[in-house]
Structure formats: structure tokens, C-alpha cells
Design an enzyme around this catalytic site. Structure first.
Site, mmCIF file in Angstrom:
data_model
loop_
_atom_site.group_PDB
_atom_site.id
_atom_site.type_symbol
_atom_site.label_atom_id
_atom_site.label_comp_id
_atom_site.label_asym_id
_atom_site.label_seq_id
_atom_site.Cartn_x
_atom_site.Cartn_y
_atom_site.Cartn_z
ATOM 1 N N GLY A 1 0.924 -2.144 4.109
ATOM 2 C CA GLY A 1 1.509 -0.809 4.004
ATOM 3 C C GLY A 1 2.734 -0.685 4.880
ATOM 4 O O GLY A 1 3.872 -0.783 4.414
ATOM 5 N N MET B 1 -8.725 8.594 -0.253
ATOM 6 C CA MET B 1 -9.563 8.993 0.888
ATOM 7 C C MET B 1 -10.001 10.444 0.724
ATOM 8 O O MET B 1 -9.184 11.290 0.358
ATOM 9 C CB MET B 1 -8.775 8.871 2.188
ATOM 10 C CG MET B 1 -8.166 7.507 2.423
ATOM 11 S SD MET B 1 -7.266 7.526 3.978
ATOM 12 C CE MET B 1 -6.490 5.905 3.921
ATOM 13 N N SER C 1 0.837 -1.202 0.000
ATOM 14 C CA SER C 1 0.000 0.000 0.000
ATOM 15 C C SER C 1 0.867 1.244 0.000
ATOM 16 O O SER C 1 1.636 1.486 0.934
ATOM 17 C CB SER C 1 -0.918 -0.002 1.227
ATOM 18 O OG SER C 1 -1.586 1.235 1.291
ATOM 19 N N HIS D 1 -1.240 -1.119 -4.254
ATOM 20 C CA HIS D 1 -2.520 -0.721 -3.659
ATOM 21 C C HIS D 1 -2.523 0.792 -3.421
ATOM 22 O O HIS D 1 -1.631 1.330 -2.767
ATOM 23 C CB HIS D 1 -2.681 -1.474 -2.333
ATOM 24 C CG HIS D 1 -4.000 -1.297 -1.669
ATOM 25 N ND1 HIS D 1 -5.113 -2.030 -2.005
ATOM 26 C CD2 HIS D 1 -4.384 -0.480 -0.660
ATOM 27 C CE1 HIS D 1 -6.127 -1.671 -1.238
ATOM 28 N NE2 HIS D 1 -5.707 -0.726 -0.402
ATOM 29 N N GLY E 1 -8.893 4.333 7.016
ATOM 30 C CA GLY E 1 -8.510 5.731 7.172
ATOM 31 C C GLY E 1 -7.031 5.949 7.421
ATOM 32 O O GLY E 1 -6.492 6.973 7.033
ATOM 33 N N PHE E 2 -6.378 4.984 8.055
ATOM 34 C CA PHE E 2 -4.985 5.198 8.434
ATOM 35 C C PHE E 2 -4.187 3.893 8.305
ATOM 36 O O PHE E 2 -4.721 2.807 8.557
ATOM 37 C CB PHE E 2 -4.889 5.686 9.884
ATOM 38 C CG PHE E 2 -5.641 6.959 10.116
ATOM 39 C CD1 PHE E 2 -5.050 8.202 9.885
ATOM 40 C CD2 PHE E 2 -6.978 6.930 10.526
ATOM 41 C CE1 PHE E 2 -5.767 9.383 10.067
ATOM 42 C CE2 PHE E 2 -7.702 8.104 10.701
ATOM 43 C CZ PHE E 2 -7.092 9.333 10.476
ATOM 44 N N GLY E 3 -2.916 4.052 7.961
ATOM 45 C CA GLY E 3 -2.010 2.914 8.004
ATOM 46 C C GLY E 3 -1.533 2.687 9.429
ATOM 47 O O GLY E 3 -1.745 3.525 10.311
ATOM 48 N N ASP F 1 -4.739 3.931 -1.911
ATOM 49 C CA ASP F 1 -5.854 4.293 -1.027
ATOM 50 C C ASP F 1 -6.283 5.720 -1.310
ATOM 51 O O ASP F 1 -5.544 6.667 -1.044
ATOM 52 C CB ASP F 1 -5.410 4.192 0.436
ATOM 53 C CG ASP F 1 -5.198 2.751 0.849
ATOM 54 O OD1 ASP F 1 -6.160 1.972 0.766
ATOM 55 O OD2 ASP F 1 -4.072 2.418 1.247
ATOM 56 N N HIS G 1 -8.363 1.443 -4.137
ATOM 57 C CA HIS G 1 -9.328 1.276 -3.045
ATOM 58 C C HIS G 1 -9.929 2.640 -2.745
ATOM 59 O O HIS G 1 -9.268 3.507 -2.170
ATOM 60 C CB HIS G 1 -8.556 0.695 -1.837
ATOM 61 C CG HIS G 1 -9.358 0.556 -0.586
ATOM 62 N ND1 HIS G 1 -8.770 0.335 0.643
ATOM 63 C CD2 HIS G 1 -10.695 0.586 -0.363
ATOM 64 C CE1 HIS G 1 -9.708 0.247 1.564
ATOM 65 N NE2 HIS G 1 -10.881 0.396 0.990
ATOM 66 N N ASP H 1 -6.981 -6.019 4.175
ATOM 67 C CA ASP H 1 -6.322 -4.710 4.193
ATOM 68 C C ASP H 1 -6.361 -4.144 5.610
ATOM 69 O O ASP H 1 -7.434 -3.849 6.133
ATOM 70 C CB ASP H 1 -7.077 -3.795 3.215
ATOM 71 C CG ASP H 1 -6.414 -2.448 3.028
ATOM 72 O OD1 ASP H 1 -5.299 -2.247 3.530
ATOM 73 O OD2 ASP H 1 -7.035 -1.599 2.350
ATOM 74 N N GLY H 2 -5.171 -3.989 6.184
ATOM 75 C CA GLY H 2 -5.068 -3.354 7.490
ATOM 76 C C GLY H 2 -4.420 -4.252 8.522
ATOM 77 O O GLY H 2 -4.939 -5.321 8.840
ATOM 78 N N GLY H 3 -3.256 -3.840 9.006
ATOM 79 C CA GLY H 3 -2.596 -4.592 10.067
ATOM 80 C C GLY H 3 -2.006 -5.922 9.633
ATOM 81 O O GLY H 3 -1.723 -6.782 10.477
ATOM 82 N N MET I 1 -12.036 5.077 -0.768
ATOM 83 C CA MET I 1 -12.705 5.369 0.507
ATOM 84 C C MET I 1 -13.281 6.771 0.400
ATOM 85 O O MET I 1 -12.824 7.722 1.037
ATOM 86 C CB MET I 1 -11.700 5.257 1.655
ATOM 87 C CG MET I 1 -11.388 3.805 2.009
ATOM 88 S SD MET I 1 -9.850 3.654 2.935
ATOM 89 C CE MET I 1 -8.701 3.660 1.581
ATOM 90 N N MET J 1 -11.899 -5.148 5.174
ATOM 91 C CA MET J 1 -11.103 -4.237 5.996
ATOM 92 C C MET J 1 -10.835 -4.901 7.344
ATOM 93 O O MET J 1 -11.765 -5.248 8.066
ATOM 94 C CB MET J 1 -11.848 -2.911 6.216
ATOM 95 C CG MET J 1 -11.853 -1.965 5.030
ATOM 96 S SD MET J 1 -10.236 -1.630 4.285
ATOM 97 C CE MET J 1 -9.281 -1.023 5.669
HETATM 98 C C1 DX5 Z 1 -6.355 1.885 5.523
HETATM 99 C C2 DX5 Z 1 -5.931 1.564 4.122
HETATM 100 C C3 DX5 Z 1 -4.838 0.575 4.018
HETATM 101 C C4 DX5 Z 1 -3.555 0.982 4.679
HETATM 102 C C5 DX5 Z 1 -3.016 -0.260 5.334
HETATM 103 O O1 DX5 Z 1 -7.569 2.522 5.518
HETATM 104 O O2 DX5 Z 1 -7.021 1.051 3.366
HETATM 105 O O3 DX5 Z 1 -4.592 0.159 2.678
HETATM 106 O O4 DX5 Z 1 -2.595 1.499 3.805
HETATM 107 O O5 DX5 Z 1 -1.917 0.069 6.100
HETATM 108 P P1 DX5 Z 1 -1.231 -0.990 7.075
HETATM 109 O O6 DX5 Z 1 -0.839 -2.176 6.252
HETATM 110 O O7 DX5 Z 1 -0.076 -0.234 7.622
HETATM 111 O O8 DX5 Z 1 -2.249 -1.359 8.129
HETATM 112 ZN ZN ZN Z 2 -6.608 0.116 1.346
#
Ligand code: DX5
Ligand code: ZN
Length: 221
Positions: A197, A37, A8, A33, A142-144, A35, A66, A175-177, A68, A137
Site C-alpha cells: 500500500g 474493514m 493496496s 488489493h 486495520g491500517f496501512g 481492503d 480482503h 500483506d502489511g509493511g 476484514m 498478515m
Molecule cells: C492492513 C491492510 C493492508 C494495507 C497494507 O490491514 O490489509 O492491505 O493496505 O498497507 P501497507 O502496505 O502500507 O502496510
Molecule cells: Zn489487505
């Protein structure tokens, strides 16, 4: 089986994107990927068409976009022109998903639908046969860099069952964590595509991290 890996861009160094894109181009990453937003659907604003179009000129793998944003159906053609290969909309943001998916396909893109952590997978039952991808998700969008929501494993298993039952060929993306420890559990639960990410871009060797994510069945200490 080896998963597809989609780093990401959100966690890349925006002060020197060329360097990170070069790393991705030389790695085993399957797609990049992106994002998008809008500060309305999610409490953050990322980047838009100028960045995406600049990235597209340099990156050699498909763009996995993606969205958002609210009213994503208004921007389908624009994202096609900007170079998206996969275009994923949030179920929670679209009123007429059936026609939006048809429009994505009509423009030659693969269509994905994303679910927030609170949205049950059974809401996809009717649309699943049309989809190429479902993005679960595994954090609130919203955040990495957020912590993976553990109950996501059950959700992935339920989605896998629904995909089989409806005869869909949709891939499951998370996607996420996502990190080197949970990757193999995610694959075992039925995931096809890992988005990562911070795990990739904050590591000392992003290309090696991508290689490890693609070989998740070797336990990581
Ligand atoms: C969060 C994004 C993700 C984000 C994931 O809303 O959709 O794609 O970049 O980041 P990580 O892998 O650090 O959780
Ligand atoms: Zn994403």
C-alpha cells in the site's frame, strides 16, 4: 521468479481515485488489493460496495478483495456481484470455512484465507487443498503504513512446507509493511504475491515502485 504484485488501494488518494487507478492500469501490477474493514473485526472502517463498484468500472486488472469483517460468509455473493476475482476471508472470522470456500468457488471466484499474526499456519492443514491463496498478515490488520513483523519469515516458511505436504496449490500472499528492502527476502521465503500500500502509493513514481517490487532479487540499497 518474479512475484505477483497487488497494490493496496487503501493508501491511494481517495480525493482523486481516477488518477491512481490510471497509474495502476498503466503499470505492471497484477491485481488491485481492496481492503474491506467493518470497524468490528478490525478497529478501522475503510470502504464498501459503492467504492468497489466504481473502481471496478475503471480498473483493468483483477480485484483481490480482503475482507476484514465479521460474518464474511454472509456477503460472498454480494462481493461476487461487485466484481471480486479473489475473495479472501479471515480464518478468525468464519465458523464454517469449508462451506464458505465452496460457495466462493461455486460463484467462479478464487478463494483465499487470511491469518492474523497470532494465528498458526497448522490450523489450515485440512482446508489447504481447497484454497487458491493464503494471505499472511505481516502487520496487525486495520491500517496501512505499519511496521513489518519480522517473525513472519518463519511463518511463511512453515506455510510453504505445509502447502507442499498437503499437495495444495495455494499461493502465498503477504500483506502489511512490504517494501523494496524486504521484498526479496519474502520471495526467497516462498511468497508468491506481494501486497503493498504505502510503499506504492506514497512513492514518487508508483509504477516504477511496482516494477522494482516485481524484480526483488536485485538488491536495493
Ligand atoms: C492492513 C491492510 C493492508 C494495507 C497494507 O490491514 O490489509 O492491505 O493496505 O498497507 P501497507 O502496505 O502500507 O502496510
Ligand atoms: Zn489487505
Amino acid at each position: 521468479m518474479s512475484p505477483l504484485v497487488a497494490p493496496s488501494l487503501l493508501s491511494a488518494n481517495f480525493g482523486n481515485l481516477d488518477a491512481d487507478i490510471e497509474i495502476i492500469n498503466r503499470s505492471q501490477a497484477d491485481m488491485l488489493h481492496l481492503d474491506i474493514m467493518d470497524g468490528v473485526f478490525v478497529p478501522n472502517i475503510s470502504f464498501g460496495f459503492p467504492v468497489m463498484e466504481a473502481v471496478r468500472k475503471k480498473v483493468t486488472i483483477p480485484l483481490d478483495v480482503h475482507l476484514m469483517i465479521v460474518n464474511p460468509e454472509n456477503y460472498i455473493k454480494r462481493f461476487s456481484e461487485a466484481g471480486a476475482s479473489f475473495l479472501t476471508l479471515h480464518l478468525e472470522a468464519v465458523n464454517h470455512l469449508h462451506s464458505a470456500v465452496a460457495e466462493i468457488h461455486g460463484l467462479g471466484m478464487k478463494a483465499g484465507v487470511s491469518l492474523n499474526p497470532h494465528t498458526p499456519v497448522w490450523l489450515l492443514e485440512e482446508i489447504l487443498p481447497m484454497l487458491d491463496l493464503v494471505l499472511i498478515m505481516t502487520v496487525n490488520p486495520g491500517f496501512g503504513g505499519q511496521a513489518f513483523i519480522q517473525s513472519s519469515y518463519d511463518k511463511i516458511k512453515k506455510l510453504k512446507e505445509l502447502i507442499i505436504r498437503t499437495g495444495s496449490s495455494a499461493l502465498i500472499e503477504v500483506d502489511g509493511g512490504v517494501d523494496l528492502k524486504n521484498a526479496r527476502h519474502l520471495i526467497n521465503a516462498g511468497v508468491d504475491i506481494l501486497v503493498a500500500g504505502s510503499t506504492v502509493f506514497k512513492s514518487d513514481d508508483p509504477a516504477e515502485t511496482i516494477r522494482l517490487l516485481k524484480n526483488p532479487n536485485k538488491p536495493v540499497a
